[in-house]
Design a protein around this motif. Structure first.
Motif, PDB file in Angstrom:
ATOM      1  N   GLU A  10       0.867  -1.173   0.000  1.00  6.79           N
ATOM      2  CA  GLU A  10       0.000   0.000   0.000  1.00  6.79           C
ATOM      3  C   GLU A  10       0.902   1.221   0.000  1.00  6.79           C
ATOM      4  N   ALA A  11       0.471   2.260  -0.708  1.00  7.36           N
ATOM      5  CA  ALA A  11       1.222   3.510  -0.737  1.00  7.36           C
ATOM      6  C   ALA A  11       0.300   4.646  -0.316  1.00  7.36           C
ATOM      7  N   GLU A  12       0.889   5.624   0.334  1.00  8.42           N
ATOM      8  CA  GLU A  12       0.148   6.821   0.715  1.00  8.42           C
ATOM      9  C   GLU A  12       0.958   8.030   0.266  1.00  8.42           C
ATOM     10  N   ILE A  13       0.297   8.945  -0.429  1.00  9.69           N
ATOM     11  CA  ILE A  13       0.937  10.152  -0.943  1.00  9.69           C
ATOM     12  C   ILE A  13       0.415  11.324  -0.112  1.00  9.69           C
ATOM     13  N   VAL A  25       5.370   3.758   1.620  1.00 15.79           N
ATOM     14  CA  VAL A  25       4.982   2.431   1.131  1.00 15.79           C
ATOM     15  C   VAL A  25       5.022   1.460   2.303  1.00 15.79           C
ATOM     16  N   THR A  26       3.951   0.691   2.446  1.00 21.34           N
ATOM     17  CA  THR A  26       3.847  -0.286   3.526  1.00 21.34           C
ATOM     18  C   THR A  26       3.548  -1.660   2.928  1.00 21.34           C
ATOM     19  N   PRO A  27       4.408  -2.655   3.206  1.00 25.25           N
ATOM     20  CA  PRO A  27       4.141  -4.015   2.714  1.00 25.25           C
ATOM     21  C   PRO A  27       3.201  -4.746   3.661  1.00 25.25           C
ATOM     22  N   SER A  28       2.560  -5.776   3.154  1.00 28.31           N
ATOM     23  CA  SER A  28       1.679  -6.577   4.009  1.00 28.31           C
ATOM     24  C   SER A  28       2.486  -7.454   4.966  1.00 28.31           C
ATOM     25  N   LEU A  29       3.743  -7.729   4.636  1.00 21.44           N
ATOM     26  CA  LEU A  29       4.618  -8.537   5.491  1.00 21.44           C
ATOM     27  C   LEU A  29       5.799  -7.680   5.926  1.00 21.44           C
ATOM     28  N   ALA A  30       5.769  -7.199   7.157  1.00 23.94           N
ATOM     29  CA  ALA A  30       6.774  -6.255   7.640  1.00 23.94           C
ATOM     30  C   ALA A  30       8.168  -6.861   7.776  1.00 23.94           C
ATOM     31  N   THR A 111       8.601 -11.710  -5.315  1.00 26.61           N
ATOM     32  CA  THR A 111       7.231 -11.456  -5.776  1.00 26.61           C
ATOM     33  C   THR A 111       7.318 -10.910  -7.189  1.00 26.61           C
ATOM     34  N   MET A 112       6.193 -10.841  -7.843  1.00 26.62           N
ATOM     35  CA  MET A 112       6.106 -10.126  -9.113  1.00 26.62           C
ATOM     36  C   MET A 112       6.091  -8.636  -8.773  1.00 26.62           C
ATOM     37  N   ALA A 113       6.436  -7.813  -9.724  1.00 24.74           N
ATOM     38  CA  ALA A 113       6.318  -6.369  -9.535  1.00 24.74           C
ATOM     39  C   ALA A 113       4.842  -6.003  -9.539  1.00 24.74           C
ATOM     40  N   VAL A 114       4.460  -5.063  -8.687  1.00 26.71           N
ATOM     41  CA  VAL A 114       3.064  -4.630  -8.594  1.00 26.71           C
ATOM     42  C   VAL A 114       2.995  -3.117  -8.447  1.00 26.71           C
ATOM     43  N   ARG A 115       1.847  -2.590  -8.773  1.00 25.71           N
ATOM     44  CA  ARG A 115       1.553  -1.189  -8.475  1.00 25.71           C
ATOM     45  C   ARG A 115       0.744  -1.195  -7.188  1.00 25.71           C
ATOM     46  N   ARG A 156      -7.564   3.930  -6.217  1.00 30.52           N
ATOM     47  CA  ARG A 156      -6.185   3.541  -6.475  1.00 30.52           C
ATOM     48  C   ARG A 156      -5.564   4.272  -7.654  1.00 30.52           C
ATOM     49  N   ASN A 157      -6.266   4.438  -8.727  1.00 32.55           N
ATOM     50  CA  ASN A 157      -5.715   5.111  -9.898  1.00 32.55           C
ATOM     51  C   ASN A 157      -6.207   6.538  -9.925  1.00 32.55           C
ATOM     52  N   ALA A 158      -5.364   7.437  -9.514  1.00 31.57           N
ATOM     53  CA  ALA A 158      -5.734   8.841  -9.478  1.00 31.57           C
ATOM     54  C   ALA A 158      -4.660   9.640 -10.181  1.00 31.57           C
ATOM     55  N   LEU A 159      -5.054  10.754 -10.743  1.00 30.22           N
ATOM     56  CA  LEU A 159      -4.122  11.610 -11.449  1.00 30.22           C
ATOM     57  C   LEU A 159      -4.099  12.948 -10.745  1.00 30.22           C
ATOM     58  N   LEU A 160      -2.972  13.288 -10.172  1.00 29.36           N
ATOM     59  CA  LEU A 160      -2.844  14.555  -9.470  1.00 29.36           C
ATOM     60  C   LEU A 160      -2.355  15.589 -10.460  1.00 29.36           C
TER      61      LEU A 160
END
Length: 172
Positions: A10-13, A25-30, A111-115, A156-160
Motif C-alpha cells: 500500500e502507498a500513501e501520498i 509504502v507499507t508491505p503486508s509482510l513487515a 514477488t512479481m512487480a506490482v503497483r 487507487r488510480n488517481a491523477l494529481l
C-alpha cells in the motif's frame, strides 16, 4: 531458487506541493525484504516498454552492477516494514508510477512487480491558491477488476494535477 512470498503493498501520498510529495509504502509482510521506486511515464514507456516487471528487472540489473562496481550491497538498499521517501524536483506535466516488489539480499525477486494500492491525502493548506485537485482515471481499475473504493480519499488510480499551473502528476 527462492521461495515466493505472498506480499502486497500500500502507498500513501501526502505533503503534495507544486514540485514534490511524500510517499510512504507499507508491505503486508513487515519482516520481508522489498524494494520500490517511482518512475516517470516517459521512462515507463521508453525504457520499460510499459511492463512493470521490466521496471523491476532493469532496477535489479542496476543494483547488481552497482554492487559489483562500487560495493553498494543490495542488502543495504532493501526495505523492511514501512518505507518513506520525500520525492523532490518532480518534472512538470509528467505522470509518475510507483512499482514495488519483494526481493532477497542477492537481488532475486520474491514477488512479481506490482503497483501498490494507493491513497492520496490532500492538505488544503498546501493547495490554497494552487488549484490542486484529483481526477479519477478509471480505465485501469475497470480493466484489472479493481474497483475498491475503500480508499478514504481517492481510488487507487488517481491523477494529481493542477488546474491553474503546469504541475507534476502521480499516476498510481
Amino acid at each position: 531458487v527462492v521461495d515466493p512470498v505472498d506480499m502486497t503493498f500500500e502507498a500513501e501520498i501526502t505533503q503534495i506541493t507544486d514540485k514534490g510529495a511524500n510517499i510512504v509504502v507499507t508491505p503486508s509482510l513487515a519482516d520481508e525484504n522489498y524494494f520500490w521506486v517511482y518512475i516517470s511515464d516517459f521512462d515507463f514507456f521508453s525504457k520499460a516498454d510499459s511492463d512493470i516487471n521490466k521496471v523491476m528487472t532493469l532496477y535489479i540489473q542496476t543494483m547488481k552492477y552497482e554492487e559489483k562496481e562500487y560495493g553498494i550491497a543490495i542488502a543495504d538498499i532493501l526495505r523492511r516494514g514501512t518505507s518513506q521517501l520525500s520525492a523532490e524536483q518532480l518534472w512538470s506535466n509528467t505522470l509518475y508510477r510507483i512499482v514495488a516488489w519483494g526481493m532477497d539480499e542477492k537481488g532475486t525477486p520474491t514477488t512479481m512487480a506490482v503497483r501498490p494500492s494507493t491513497r492520496i491525502v490532500h492538505d488544503p493548506a498546501l493547495a490554497v491558491g494552487r488549484g490542486v485537485h484529483v481526477r479519477d482515471i478509471v480505465p485501469r481499475d475497470q480493466a484489472d477488476g479493481h474497483t475498491d473504493k475503500r480508499q478514504a480519499v481517492e481510488p487507487r488510480n488517481a491523477l494529481l494535477h493542477s488546474a491553474h499551473r503546469r504541475g507534476y502528476m502521480l499516476g498510481l
